[in-house]
Motif scaffolding. Structure first.
Motif, PDB file in Angstrom:
ATOM      1  N   THR A  76       0.849  -1.185   0.000  1.00  0.00           N
ATOM      2  CA  THR A  76       0.000   0.000   0.000  1.00  0.00           C
ATOM      3  C   THR A  76       0.891   1.243   0.000  1.00  0.00           C
ATOM      4  O   THR A  76       2.065   1.202   0.360  1.00  0.00           O
ATOM      5  CB  THR A  76      -0.896   0.018   1.251  1.00  0.00           C
ATOM      6  OG1 THR A  76      -0.076  -0.087   2.423  1.00  0.00           O
ATOM      7  CG2 THR A  76      -1.882  -1.145   1.229  1.00  0.00           C
ATOM      8  N   ARG A  78       2.603   4.819   0.905  1.00  0.00           N
ATOM      9  CA  ARG A  78       3.138   5.341   2.170  1.00  0.00           C
ATOM     10  C   ARG A  78       2.098   6.236   2.827  1.00  0.00           C
ATOM     11  O   ARG A  78       1.245   6.844   2.156  1.00  0.00           O
ATOM     12  CB  ARG A  78       4.415   6.127   1.911  1.00  0.00           C
ATOM     13  CG  ARG A  78       5.612   5.260   1.586  1.00  0.00           C
ATOM     14  CD  ARG A  78       6.795   6.089   1.099  1.00  0.00           C
ATOM     15  NE  ARG A  78       7.026   7.299   1.903  1.00  0.00           N
ATOM     16  CZ  ARG A  78       7.959   8.195   1.664  1.00  0.00           C
ATOM     17  NH1 ARG A  78       8.785   8.009   0.620  1.00  0.00           N
ATOM     18  NH2 ARG A  78       8.107   9.259   2.431  1.00  0.00           N
ATOM     19  N   SER A  79       2.188   6.339   4.131  1.00  0.00           N
ATOM     20  CA  SER A  79       1.192   7.125   4.866  1.00  0.00           C
ATOM     21  C   SER A  79       1.253   8.611   4.541  1.00  0.00           C
ATOM     22  O   SER A  79       0.250   9.329   4.677  1.00  0.00           O
ATOM     23  CB  SER A  79       1.376   6.927   6.373  1.00  0.00           C
ATOM     24  OG  SER A  79       2.677   7.345   6.783  1.00  0.00           O
ATOM     25  N   ASP A  80       2.424   9.067   4.066  1.00  0.00           N
ATOM     26  CA  ASP A  80       2.576  10.498   3.782  1.00  0.00           C
ATOM     27  C   ASP A  80       2.455  10.815   2.299  1.00  0.00           C
ATOM     28  O   ASP A  80       2.728  11.952   1.883  1.00  0.00           O
ATOM     29  CB  ASP A  80       3.926  11.001   4.300  1.00  0.00           C
ATOM     30  CG  ASP A  80       5.102  10.257   3.687  1.00  0.00           C
ATOM     31  OD1 ASP A  80       4.882   9.153   3.130  1.00  0.00           O
ATOM     32  OD2 ASP A  80       6.241  10.760   3.757  1.00  0.00           O
ATOM     33  N   ASP A  86       3.356   7.928  -5.075  1.00  0.00           N
ATOM     34  CA  ASP A  86       4.227   6.909  -4.478  1.00  0.00           C
ATOM     35  C   ASP A  86       4.925   6.145  -5.604  1.00  0.00           C
ATOM     36  O   ASP A  86       4.272   5.466  -6.407  1.00  0.00           O
ATOM     37  CB  ASP A  86       3.392   5.965  -3.614  1.00  0.00           C
ATOM     38  CG  ASP A  86       4.262   5.055  -2.749  1.00  0.00           C
ATOM     39  OD1 ASP A  86       5.343   4.654  -3.220  1.00  0.00           O
ATOM     40  OD2 ASP A  86       3.855   4.723  -1.621  1.00  0.00           O
ATOM     41  N   VAL A 111       0.130  -1.422  12.884  1.00  0.00           N
ATOM     42  CA  VAL A 111      -0.328  -0.096  12.469  1.00  0.00           C
ATOM     43  C   VAL A 111       0.077   0.953  13.497  1.00  0.00           C
ATOM     44  O   VAL A 111       0.646   1.990  13.157  1.00  0.00           O
ATOM     45  CB  VAL A 111      -1.862  -0.103  12.262  1.00  0.00           C
ATOM     46  CG1 VAL A 111      -2.336   1.301  11.878  1.00  0.00           C
ATOM     47  CG2 VAL A 111      -2.253  -1.113  11.191  1.00  0.00           C
ATOM     48  N   LEU A 115       4.088   1.205  11.955  1.00  0.00           N
ATOM     49  CA  LEU A 115       3.838   2.336  11.049  1.00  0.00           C
ATOM     50  C   LEU A 115       3.628   3.627  11.829  1.00  0.00           C
ATOM     51  O   LEU A 115       3.854   4.721  11.301  1.00  0.00           O
ATOM     52  CB  LEU A 115       2.604   2.059  10.189  1.00  0.00           C
ATOM     53  CG  LEU A 115       2.693   0.893   9.188  1.00  0.00           C
ATOM     54  CD1 LEU A 115       1.402   0.797   8.391  1.00  0.00           C
ATOM     55  CD2 LEU A 115       3.881   1.071   8.247  1.00  0.00           C
ATOM     56  N   ILE A 117       0.794   5.055  12.879  1.00  0.00           N
ATOM     57  CA  ILE A 117      -0.277   5.858  12.280  1.00  0.00           C
ATOM     58  C   ILE A 117      -1.603   5.420  12.893  1.00  0.00           C
ATOM     59  O   ILE A 117      -1.715   4.329  13.461  1.00  0.00           O
ATOM     60  CB  ILE A 117      -0.330   5.709  10.746  1.00  0.00           C
ATOM     61  CG1 ILE A 117      -0.565   4.234  10.361  1.00  0.00           C
ATOM     62  CG2 ILE A 117       0.942   6.241  10.099  1.00  0.00           C
ATOM     63  CD1 ILE A 117      -0.775   4.018   8.869  1.00  0.00           C
ATOM     64  N   LYS A 121      -6.192   5.584   9.241  1.00  0.00           N
ATOM     65  CA  LYS A 121      -5.281   5.955   8.159  1.00  0.00           C
ATOM     66  C   LYS A 121      -4.837   4.713   7.388  1.00  0.00           C
ATOM     67  O   LYS A 121      -4.743   4.724   6.153  1.00  0.00           O
ATOM     68  CB  LYS A 121      -4.062   6.690   8.728  1.00  0.00           C
ATOM     69  CG  LYS A 121      -3.023   7.087   7.682  1.00  0.00           C
ATOM     70  CD  LYS A 121      -3.606   8.041   6.646  1.00  0.00           C
ATOM     71  CE  LYS A 121      -2.549   8.476   5.640  1.00  0.00           C
ATOM     72  NZ  LYS A 121      -3.109   9.329   4.576  1.00  0.00           N
ATOM     73  N   ASN A 122      -4.559   3.628   8.087  1.00  0.00           N
ATOM     74  CA  ASN A 122      -4.164   2.385   7.420  1.00  0.00           C
ATOM     75  C   ASN A 122      -5.275   1.882   6.505  1.00  0.00           C
ATOM     76  O   ASN A 122      -5.014   1.425   5.389  1.00  0.00           O
ATOM     77  CB  ASN A 122      -3.806   1.320   8.460  1.00  0.00           C
ATOM     78  CG  ASN A 122      -3.391   0.007   7.825  1.00  0.00           C
ATOM     79  OD1 ASN A 122      -2.452  -0.056   7.036  1.00  0.00           O
ATOM     80  ND2 ASN A 122      -4.114  -1.059   8.162  1.00  0.00           N
ATOM     81  N   SER A 124      -7.535   3.689   4.997  1.00  0.00           N
ATOM     82  CA  SER A 124      -7.603   4.553   3.808  1.00  0.00           C
ATOM     83  C   SER A 124      -6.451   4.267   2.848  1.00  0.00           C
ATOM     84  O   SER A 124      -6.610   4.378   1.624  1.00  0.00           O
ATOM     85  CB  SER A 124      -7.598   6.039   4.224  1.00  0.00           C
ATOM     86  OG  SER A 124      -6.361   6.405   4.817  1.00  0.00           O
ATOM     87  N   MET A 125      -5.283   3.891   3.369  1.00  0.00           N
ATOM     88  CA  MET A 125      -4.154   3.522   2.501  1.00  0.00           C
ATOM     89  C   MET A 125      -4.496   2.280   1.674  1.00  0.00           C
ATOM     90  O   MET A 125      -4.172   2.198   0.486  1.00  0.00           O
ATOM     91  CB  MET A 125      -2.900   3.272   3.345  1.00  0.00           C
ATOM     92  CG  MET A 125      -2.293   4.527   3.950  1.00  0.00           C
ATOM     93  SD  MET A 125      -1.220   4.207   5.375  1.00  0.00           S
ATOM     94  CE  MET A 125      -0.038   3.055   4.698  1.00  0.00           C
TER      95      MET A 125
END
Length: 526
Positions: A76, A78-80, A86, A111, A115, A117, A121-122, A124-125
């Protein structure tokens, strides 16, 4: 019969094995073998992680695979970053594959603590990555990393990650026992419960840290998984992955849940050995189904029983998976085994023949002094033929001499060998320099013989092993030298046993060449 999809990850997960490195050519050859065997999906690698995998996907486009489809693997976003920005997500699209596999976190511990986060957020990734990729691929497979551990800690969240993937178009939800800590009963119950909450096809990806990866995979299929991931020979990081070489015959032959053609099933041993060759590993003799000793019967009572009924000591017919039943010669060998072994060499021998007892006694006497013929079939065949009067003598050794010299300042040890042999009424003298004493002996011996028997030039020594048979005598211990030889047509093993490693090597060398002469010339009156 529900169709089960086979997914091989040897080229990606298997390539993470400690000590294994596949070149680009290795990966291409393995993929072609997997296609030949009938694997449905081949995970080619992680293009976002290294250039070699990107080159593989480019090369794979030009290969006419008959059955398999190549799959790109990624994670997936990256969170940012959004998926569009990506680079590793973009690299998946560049592979041009029809299918893609995306791995995402399903354990809340990972998570929150790895990660770092929020749980949402995970999710949504996962959703954003799959939604972004779906227009570019006909199928998106979601690998739920650490799913079983996540389910046991936070069932609701683990299920949420699957629903997030399913709602955005993932057609297969692969439940991963990433740490390899689950047992079959856990796998079965968790999959049964999970199927109540999702509609997409369920897959299984097991690691072998508890020595249960194959059992876990079979339990998963019984619980409803229809997509099976694994590697050839179970290679993979740490303790490895689920072994497809064991899973396939279990599903096809024992459980009758996999429609796998017999001619493909017979390729299992060949493909297993091929991948070991590419990985520069020695095949495990005791590997179930395909190992050299998987259907080897050494004890006299066992061999006698198998001669009467093979199912007495065999769980399947070895030929189904391309293997063979063998009867290694040892001090436990029975009359039935010896007769069976003789038949393999084309030697007619009956159990009541008094020579059977003589040969068995000789074997036991030799083994009591350290000789073993379980692998050295070439030497054992020669031993039998000599005792039965079926051996033709092509030469007689008159003597040999080996010297090694290393002077001060030299970086190399020099080895010279002198060999004298008698063929008929002629004595031939030959000398050679080699890369070590055994190599020098080999070169000098064949140089002397080739004047009389040119076929010896076809022989190549392809492996040379030395093993100490007694661990308490230090440098005076008995050693076994085992030599693998080939003439391009056949491969044979010969052995020598002595407290002197040069003598043991010489005996193995002589048997190697003698085997070739017997094979080529003994029946031609030459």
């Amino acid at each position: 019969m529900t169709r089960i999809e086979l997914y091989d990850t040897t080229l990606r997960d298997g390539a993470q094995t400690w000590g294994i490195t596949f070149s680009l050519d290795d990966k291409i050859r393995i993929a072609q073998k997997l296609d030949e065997m009938g694997i449905d999906l081949i995970e080619g690698g992680y293009p976002g992680s290294n250039p070699k995998d990107r080159k593989f996907f480019k090369a794979a486009k030009d290969i006419p695979f008959k059955h398999s489809r190549i799959v790109a693997f990624g994670s997936t976003c990256r969170s940012d970053l959004t998926p569009e920005k990506d680079s590793q997500v973009a690299s998946l699209i560049e592979t041009g594959t029809e299918y893609v596999t995306i791995v995402g976190k399903s354990w809340d511990l990972h998570v929150r603590e790895i990660l770092a986060i929020p749980l949402e957020k995970n999710l949504s990734m996962i959703e954003d990555t799959i939604a972004f990729l779906l227009p570019h691929f006909s199928r998106v497979i979601f690998d739920a990393e650490h799913f079983f551990d996540g389910f046991k800690r936070n069932k609701e969240y683990a299920i949420q990650t699957l629903r997030a993937a399913e709602e955005k178009g993932a057609t297969v939800l692969v439940l991963c026992d990433t740490n390899g800590g689950c047992l079959p009963s856990e796998i079965s119950s968790i999959i049964t419960e999970t199927k109540k909450h999702v509609s997409a096809a369920i897959g299984i990806h097991s690691h072998n840290d508890s020595e249960t990866a194959v059992a876990n995979t079979l339990a998963a299929v019984q619980a409803g998984a229809v997509h099976v991931q694994g590697t050839i020979n179970g290679i993979g990081e740490r303790c490895g992955n689920a072994n497809l070489i064991s899973i396939i015959p279990a599903l096809a032959v024992k459980m009758q849940l996999l429609d796998f053609p017999p001619e493909k099933l017979r390729l299992l041993k060949h493909v297993s050995e091929f991948v070991d060759e590419m990985a520069n590993r020695t095949p495990l003799k005791s590997q179930p189904y395909v190992g050299a000793s998987a259907f080897a019967h050494k004890g006299g009572l066992h061999t006698s029983a198998v001669m009467k009924s093979t199912i007495a000591y065999e769980h399947i017919d070895p030929t189904l998976v391309g293997n063979n039943r063998i009867f290694p010669m040892s001090e436990q060998a029975g009359r039935a085994a010896l007769v069976q072994k003789a038949a393999q060499y084309g030697i007619p021998l009956k159990p009541e023949d008094p020579r059977v007892n003589e040969i068995l006694k000789t074997i036991k006497d030799l083994e009591a002094r350290g000789a073993h013929y379980e692998v050295a079939d070439g030497s054992f065949e020669l031993l039998m033929k000599r005792m039965l009067g079926l051996h033709k003598k092509f030469f007689t050794l008159h003597g040999f001499h080996v010297s090694n010299m290393k002077r001060q300042g030299d970086t190399k040890t020099y080895s010279d060998a002198v060999v004298r042999i008698v063929v008929g009424d002629k004595m031939e003298f030959s000398a050679a320099e080699g890369n070590g004493p055994v190599n020098a002996l080999d070169l000098a011996f064949r140089k002397a013989l080739q004047l009389f028997y040119p076929c010896v030039t076809e022989v190549m020594l392809t492996d040379f092993k030395v093993r100490v048979l007694e661990g308490t005598s230090g440098t005076g211990a008995t050693v076994r030298v085992l030599i693998e030889s080939t003439d391009g047509d056949q491969v044979w093993w010969t052995a020598g046993f002595s407290q002197n490693v040069i003598q043991a090597s010489w005996d193995a060398l002589v048997d190697s060449i003698d085997y070739k002469l017997q094979k080529d010339l003994a029946n031609r009156g030459s």
